[in-house]
Design a protein around this motif. Sequence first.
Motif, short mmCIF file in Angstrom:
data_model
loop_
_atom_site.label_atom_id
_atom_site.label_comp_id
_atom_site.label_asym_id
_atom_site.label_seq_id
_atom_site.Cartn_x
_atom_site.Cartn_y
_atom_site.Cartn_z
N LYS A 489 0.83 -1.20 0.00
CA LYS A 489 0.00 0.00 0.00
C LYS A 489 0.87 1.25 0.00
CE LYS A 489 -3.74 2.21 2.64
NZ LYS A 489 -4.66 2.05 3.81
N ALA A 490 1.90 1.26 0.81
CA ALA A 490 2.81 2.41 0.86
C ALA A 490 3.56 2.57 -0.46
CB ALA A 490 3.79 2.25 2.02
N LEU A 491 3.88 1.46 -1.12
CA LEU A 491 4.56 1.53 -2.40
C LEU A 491 3.66 2.15 -3.46
CD1 LEU A 491 6.79 1.00 -4.43
CD2 LEU A 491 6.00 -1.38 -4.60
N VAL A 492 2.40 1.72 -3.52
CA VAL A 492 1.47 2.30 -4.50
C VAL A 492 1.36 3.81 -4.27
CG1 VAL A 492 -0.91 2.34 -5.33
CG2 VAL A 492 0.19 0.16 -4.79
N ALA A 493 1.25 4.21 -3.01
CA ALA A 493 1.16 5.64 -2.70
C ALA A 493 2.43 6.37 -3.12
CB ALA A 493 0.92 5.83 -1.21
#
Length: 551
Positions: A489-493
């Motif tokens: 999730k942090a990577l997509v953001a």
Amino acid sequence: MTGVLPTNDDRPVLVLGPNPTPNGGMHLGHIAGPYLAGDVYARYQRARGRKVIFTTETDDSQTYVVASAGREGITPEALCKRSTAEIQEALQAIGISYDGFGPFDSMYKATVLQYFGALHAAGVFKLKTVRLPYLERTGEYMVEGLIEGDCPVCLASSRGGLCETCCHPNNFDQLLNPHSTINPDDKLTYREATIMVLPLEEYRERLTEYHERLAEHRRPHVRQMIAELLARPLQDVPITFPLNWGIDAQFPEVPGQVLNAWLELIPAGMFTTAYAANNLGRDTVPGELWQRAENLRIVHFLGFDNAYYFCLPHIAMLMAHGDKYVWPESIINNEFYELESSKFSTSKRHVLTPQELLTEVPRDVARLYLALTAPEYQRSTFSRAGLDKLAEERLVGPWNQLAGSLAKAVANAGDDSIRLPVSPGARGRVVTMLERFDLGYEMPTFNLNRSAETVLVHIERLRQRAAVLDGVGLDEQPEAWGELFLEVKALVASASPLLIDLVAAAQEAGVFDGSGVLVTGAYDVTDVRPFAPPLLPTTPLGPSEPAGALG
């Protein structure tokens, strides 16, 4: 670990791209430099929850318009109209998220005249008699984009006024062996003309202090150019020219002369900033947001060939207005981008537009590749084979494997409403990830290449983690899965400024809550809901087709 991003500067920011000259459309060489960089920076600021205005508009007053129109046998007005539509189409196709594309209208011209008029009234400009190239056949002075010759500093082929190779000015009669860019066989002579100039040397001390104070916000090539110019007397800058194309200066000392188009760009920025702010719901007038009381940051993205004007004459003119306006903090330049190791050339049909590329390649793939190969510090090149290799081996292939593993785990669990625990170690890794991305996206260390590479590094890292868990149920190793879901999730953001369609699909699927996907504290959590990440498409999407999701 707290999950808090580096503090940096939370003041609102004005992001300015260079004003494209409407003498043709846009190719990938234009996009891969300042426009993609400005877009990525603006998107990152928005993701952090900051106030941003990102804007540009066409530079219709340029003599390059006259020269191109002359070669095509059409009017400059017709060329501007056609080219402006092509430029806007290209920017929109590749996803450049400007908040307003200012029109070249009466309000624009009034803003420019007010800016120059205040300096004229204050006695900032001086009269000077100079020798200018002249075409006897038509009775026209030939300057800027109307002439070409050899640069007196580096001897490279150069247009009038400024050399795009060394970025040194060649004002008045300094260009060597000049000839017309419309008809090279036309014989040029020289004729004296009295024009208005800006005595740039008078601003040496203030310009030196300004650039020394913000040296870390200048890339090496621009620092070198500034040092070279400050090592010798600074040339007077032409404010007006005796031309038939451009904005009438309305100065009584030089009746009928027009303003130097290169020097319109700061008041142009004031106009487009106000235009964009009004689009965003703030009632403002040109120049208001640039006043020091507003306490904003200004960031310019531009090609190296524009850097002289933005770093010296433009700053000097802002200084001449006293303490009224804020001065740009970061001036981020790029070098030239080539197509298959040769210079983009419309005349030789060696060109590729964003629209053409996007008929064959998904937009996120194109944006990531352009960022990875952008000419940040030196010339670089677009390679179609390189793009395809990147997509297969480092972006689409690995990401879809990662997304597939997570989607399969969610499907097997049969309940995507469960919460999975997140350890302090996982939160610490997310902080580390966000800090590294911040270095690439934020000033003064902004770098498209590094940001794109960081996206690819973390895709592969998390793909390997997911492969270890593949086939293991969420209930069997809930903490390991929770850590993986949080980091993905942090990577997509973190990839959202580059992979704009992926994050849009993730938002549509409910992966993120709210508008700021990188706001402080977003990943300082003790549990996470599992989700099926969107896939990266292998073929271009339709104009209204969202990215797909597994599950």
